[in-house]
Scaffold this active site. Structure first.
Site, PDB file in Angstrom:
ATOM      1  N   ARG A 184      28.608 -33.348   5.773  1.00  0.00           N
ATOM      2  CA  ARG A 184      28.432 -32.539   6.989  1.00  0.00           C
ATOM      3  C   ARG A 184      29.770 -32.275   7.677  1.00  0.00           C
ATOM      4  O   ARG A 184      29.832 -31.461   8.594  1.00  0.00           O
ATOM      5  CB  ARG A 184      27.481 -33.242   7.945  1.00  0.00           C
ATOM      6  CG  ARG A 184      26.081 -33.438   7.375  1.00  0.00           C
ATOM      7  CD  ARG A 184      25.297 -34.425   8.219  1.00  0.00           C
ATOM      8  NE  ARG A 184      24.987 -33.891   9.537  1.00  0.00           N
ATOM      9  CZ  ARG A 184      24.600 -34.646  10.567  1.00  0.00           C
ATOM     10  NH1 ARG A 184      24.508 -35.963  10.426  1.00  0.00           N
ATOM     11  NH2 ARG A 184      24.321 -34.093  11.727  1.00  0.00           N
ATOM     12  N   HIS A 227      21.188 -43.135  13.915  1.00  0.00           N
ATOM     13  CA  HIS A 227      19.736 -43.031  14.024  1.00  0.00           C
ATOM     14  C   HIS A 227      19.101 -44.417  13.945  1.00  0.00           C
ATOM     15  O   HIS A 227      17.987 -44.624  14.425  1.00  0.00           O
ATOM     16  CB  HIS A 227      19.170 -42.158  12.895  1.00  0.00           C
ATOM     17  CG  HIS A 227      19.537 -40.712  13.008  1.00  0.00           C
ATOM     18  ND1 HIS A 227      20.719 -40.217  12.541  1.00  0.00           N
ATOM     19  CD2 HIS A 227      18.864 -39.663  13.539  1.00  0.00           C
ATOM     20  CE1 HIS A 227      20.771 -38.913  12.770  1.00  0.00           C
ATOM     21  NE2 HIS A 227      19.657 -38.550  13.377  1.00  0.00           N
ATOM     22  N   ASP A 301      22.998 -36.598  22.160  1.00  0.00           N
ATOM     23  CA  ASP A 301      22.317 -36.614  20.876  1.00  0.00           C
ATOM     24  C   ASP A 301      20.885 -37.062  21.172  1.00  0.00           C
ATOM     25  O   ASP A 301      20.556 -37.414  22.318  1.00  0.00           O
ATOM     26  CB  ASP A 301      23.027 -37.568  19.910  1.00  0.00           C
ATOM     27  CG  ASP A 301      22.782 -37.207  18.439  1.00  0.00           C
ATOM     28  OD1 ASP A 301      21.811 -36.467  18.161  1.00  0.00           O
ATOM     29  OD2 ASP A 301      23.556 -37.646  17.582  1.00  0.00           O
TER      30      ASP A 301
END
Length: 975
Positions: A184, A227, A301
């Site tokens: 990414r 996450h 986020d």
């Protein structure tokens, strides 16, 4: 908790100093006054509840199976909380568009629609185009192309009613083991990431999309997924300033709309070890707002990630994030409780009106900039079709071409030249699909896939080859997947590369870090980093290997000590045909679709059972299709690799190139006479016929001679005086299946030609001179025409499906039948030349006998178009091609060039009448046609078996279908 409350209040008080509502920053448009009036008007009508609602963006799925339940859930969020926006997760374009329209209609204040679209809509939506991942884009050196990609992404987002893209990712991926960033990221260099991210950002903004750089202050050197937990970034401030923060600083200075704050533990910036950066007032106020001067949207986020929900230092993450300085609160773990916590803080005065107004007005300014003050619903008509335009696909193709990186190229092995001395094997590594690569390689050369269960067996098989291409194919499903060689593959790689009888090219369709697993590349001759195992990535890699374009990519990260960041070599351009889209070469694909319609007319009208059509322009094949079936009764469809009897195309694809070569070397000239070509004709009427006149069909020769009739008996069947059902002494010339002609008859053919009387002095198309040329060529080289053309042209051209006597090399099922012959051979003619005279020469005629497919024919025509050059080899001088491509007797109403057919002069002729006078080509009796035009750069090939089941079917000729298709091609030209 009391201590934390006091700390929060103190920090909040400091923040109040900086919260203003002055109209400045990246969210302010050129119509400042109108924007301010709209924002103030909307804000003034908002209740406290509505203001708080604007801070939240909540995720919704566009999965078709969940459409009703997701709509009901989001409708509740809108009616109860007045949320400011929606973030769409995975689903379909159609459902997302419907949900967007329905929910926008129900929202009092227009919703800000956001999407994670780092590589375009395909990151979240099916049926959409996936642009290359950032790591792949990081290899590109062309900032203009990157901007074009960003703009196309932005236009697709706008088409979907999306306003805010949570992209670009500007993390510096300095940790190869990073589990969540990796592909990414644009790379490991701050300068590279800054440059590439800026280009993509500007492209998206030019399409009207708000951009968000992430993940501030930098998630690239982490080994934990936020996450799942809170990653630590324990560098000092100097390192963070020079590496992690640099791309953010660059983009902010150039008008970045938003910054997404990651959930990271960065004590050097927060001052509080263990505190998530998304909750740090010090980071957001001191660093981002004051030091870096950012005045755009600050968003968290996702607030349901373990990187923040696992932090025990706050009672409510959304409230703490807002107090820290975030404007947008994304995906709260519990919307109801988080909304309530913020609302209570606002009502109690813990959040001042100034602080609330700062964020809400910023959000409203963003909505105004996104055009929501003049909201227009998403147009759902032809949604998927417009999202998947040729321009989008073309950008992806160009990106892969610019990205692919040659890391090693010993002795200029890439692009692969001299195909006539190459025997090439392909060996597959990895677990994923390899067929796009292998199939595309086979467009250029004969490639055998070699497999074995053990390395000993494999190497024994590979000893028959002098070039081995290894493809390492890893998953292209997501950028997060780990890519690795197996221990077996690493061992095999070294063993294959060490073979002294072959060169080895390793082509890697995986993330660059996989190369770190290879101990040494010393034994490999060439290494290519192709980055992704997408279909276009595999096709582009095949084209690079064969020199269709030059390699320009540079490694965006260090992949191996031998290949540091910035590694990349250029390669040689060999002028071979590439395969692309009509848009690339100035052809309108919608107009070109007329070819399909015309071909359907041909099939429906029974003009032919099946056909192939190929169109190339400027060296790119942009249309290549097969139609119909081998016969009207066949079950299978025609494919692009099937072979057709080319009939008279043989003249310009076999005999003519040999004559051109001989003319260059002085073995023959335009003034050479038939009496000189064949001394037996020195005393005949043919003696003074010149090469120039014969090839121009102005030599007064008969159109053709039906040699076969003299070999039939009274019942008009093949006479046993001339034929045997099996090869026997003196009967070795195979005419067809179980039909062998007397060896002596070849002399009879030439004797009969010599007895011909010259016809009237006018244009008369004739096969006859090609018998004479064939004999002269074969006598001159002491070799047969089929061997000569293969040796001098087809083999090195990579025209491996072009051949005389195809049954010697290909299965019968791959060869299209040409006729149910009930007048000479009395059988289905399949795999043997249809032309009777060529058949009586063993299938090798100067005027007929060649079999091929459209792809190979295009290669030869492209070679002509390029002045005799193709694939890194000069076959003919450009002067020679020009000399033969000239009409010498136009003033005598003879349109022909020297061997080549030319456009009609006045009367109806072979073309649409739309081609240039420099164009050239030929047609064939079996329903074939090819034409090239130097002025437009076009090559057009049409192959069919219109003579099946009977050559009396002339509907293809009468309809003018081939020239109507040519007209459609020219009508589709844009420039």
């Amino acid at each position: 908790m009391g201590g934390f409350k006091r700390f929060t209040v103190i920090v909040f008080s400091l923040f109040c100093i900086g919260w203003g509502t002055a109209q400045s920053g990246p969210l302010i448009t050129s119509d400042t006054t109108a924007q301010e009036q709209w924002v103030d008007a909307v804000y003034s009508q908002m209740s406290p509840e509505a203001k708080v609602g604007q801070l939240f963006m909540v995720m919704i799925s566009s999965d078709s199976a969940l459409e009703t339940s997701e709509f009901e859930k989001a409708q509740k969020w809108i009616s109860q909380y007045g949320i400011g926006g929606l973030i769409f997760s995975k689903g379909t374009p159609q459902v997302q568009a419907r949900l967007t329209n329905s929910l926008q209609e129900r929202s009092q204040t227009p919703l800000l629609i956001g999407l994670d679209a780092e590589w375009g809509l395909a990151m979240r939506l099916d049926s959409t185009y996936a642009f290359p991942w950032n790591m792949t884009l990081g290899a590109i050196q062309d900032s203009v192309l990157l901007g074009d990609i960003g703009r196309q992404m932005g236009m697709q987002l706008r088409r979907m009613g999306v306003h805010l893209n949570f992209a670009p990712v500007v993390d510096i991926n300095t940790n190869p083991q990073n589990p969540i960033i990796g592909n990414r990221s644009f790379g490991e260099s701050p300068a590279l990431v800054s440059r590439h991210a800026l280009a993509v950002m500007k492209g998206m903004q030019s399409a009207g999309i708000l951009t968000t750089a992430k993940h501030f202050p930098g998630h690239g050197d982490t080994a934990v997924d936020s996450h799942k937990a809170l990653p630590q970034v324990l560098f000092d401030r100097q390192r963070l300033d020079t590496v992690e923060l640099e791309p953010f600083r660059t983009l902010i200075s150039r008008g970045l709309d938003g910054v997404m704050i990651a959930h990271l533990d960065v004590p050097a910036l927060t001052g509080v070890p263990g505190e998530p950066t998304s909750l740090s007032p010090k980071l957001l106020r001191n660093v981002l707002r004051n030091e870096m001067g950012f005045q755009g949207l600050i968003c968290t986020d996702a607030l349901n990630m373990k990187g923040v929900t696992g932090y025990d230092g706050v009672s409510n993450a959304s409230l703490s994030a807002f107090l820290a300085g975030n404007d947008l609160l994304l995906m709260p773990e519990d919307l109801e409780s988080d909304y309530t916590a913020v609302l209570e803080a606002y009502r109690s005065g813990k959040i001042s009106e100034t602080r609330m107004a700062s964020s809400v007005k910023k959000i409203l300014n963003a909505k105004y900039k996104a055009g929501l003050h003049q909201y227009v619903p998403v147009n759902t008509a032809k949604l998927v079709e417009t999202l998947n335009s040729g321009q989008t696909e073309l950008l992806g193709e160009r990106a892969m071409e610019q990205a692919i990186t040659v890391l090693k190229n010993q002795a200029d092995l890439i692009g692969i030249k001299n195909l006539d001395n190459k025997k090439i094997a392909y060996v597959k590594f990895g677990t994923e699909d390899h067929l796009p690569f292998l199939d595309h390689l086979r467009n250029y050369a004969e490639i055998d896939q070699v497999t074995a269960n053990d390395i000993g067996t494999l190497n024994r098989k590979l000893k028959d080859y002098n070039l081995v291409i290894i493809g390492m194919h890893q998953s292209n499903d997501s950028p997060y997947k780990k890519h690795s060689f197996t221990e077996k593959e690493l061992f095999w790689l070294e063993e294959i590369a060490r073979q002294p009888t072959s060169n080895t090219i390793l082509t890697v369709f995986a993330k660059p870090y996989i190369l770190s697993e290879v101990l040494s590349f010393d034994s490999l001759d060439a290494v290519v980093m192709a980055y992704q195992n997408s279909t276009v990535g595999q096709q582009v890699a095949a084209e690079l290997l064969f020199g269709v374009f030059e390699a320009r990519g540079k490694l965006p990260v260090t992949a191996h000590p031998s290949f540091p960041v910035g590694s990349g070599q250029t390669t040689q351009l060999l002028n071979r045909l590439g395969y692309s889209l009509p848009e690339r070469v100035g052809i309108d694909p919608q107009r070109l679709a007329m070819v399909d319609s015309l071909m359907q007319i041909g099939l429906d009208s029974l003009m032919f059972p099946g056909a192939q059509v190929l169109i190339a322009r400027h060296g790119q094949v942009v249309f290549q299709k097969a139609y119909g079936k081998p016969t009207y009764d066949s079950e299978r469809d025609v494919t692009n690799t099937d072979l057709y009897d080319l009939a008279s195309l043989t003249k310009i694809l076999a005999t003519l190139p040999m004559l051109m070569q001989m003319e260059e070397t002085g073995r023959i000239g335009f003034d050479t006479t038939f009496g000189e070509l064949n001394p037996d004709y020195a005393e005949t009427e043919l003696r003074d016929v010149t090469v120039l006149k014969a090839l121009s069909h102005y030599g007064r020769l008969p159109a053709w001679i039906a040699f076969y009739i003299d070999t039939l008996n009274k019942e008009r069947k093949p006479s046993p005086d001339f034929y045997r059902p099996n090869p026997a002494d003196g009967f070795s010339v195979q005419v067809a299946d179980r039909m062998y002609l007397s060896d002596a008859y070849n002399d009879s053919i030439y004797n009969r030609i010599g007895r011909q009387s010259l016809k009237s002095n006018r244009y008369r198309y004739s096969d006859v001179p090609y018998y004479v040329f064939k004999k002269f060529i074969e006598d001159s080289y002491n070799s047969s025409l089929d061997e000569l053309t293969y040796t001098y042209f087809y083999h090195s051209l990579g025209a491996n499906s072009t051949t005389y006597r195809p049954l010697e090399r290909f299965p019968k099922s791959r060869i299209m039948p040409t006729e149910v012959d009930n007048y000479f051979r009395y059988q289905i003619v399949q795999g043997y030349v249809h032309d009777m005279g060529a058949a009586m020469q063993g299938g090798v005629g100067g005027h007929a006998g060649l079999f091929s497919n459209a792809n190979d024919v295009a290669k030869i025509m492209q070679m002509y178009l390029q002045g005799g050059y193709y694939g890194g080899k000069r076959y003919l001088n450009s002067r020679t091609v020009e000399k033969f491509n000239k009409c010498y007797f136009c003033n005598q109403n003879v349109r022909r060039g020297v061997g080549f057919d030319k456009p009609q002069l006045e009367e109806p002729g072979p073309t649409c009448g739309c081609v240039s006078h420099r164009s050239f080509g030929h047609s064939g009796f079996t329903g074939t046609f090819t034409w090239a035009d130097p002025e437009t750069g076009l090559v057009y090939v049409f192959l069919s078996n219109r003579t099946y089941p009977s050559s009396s079917n002339t509907m293809l000729i009468q309809s003018g279908l081939r020239s109507r298709i040519q007209q459609a091609i020219y009508d589709s030209l844009i420039n």
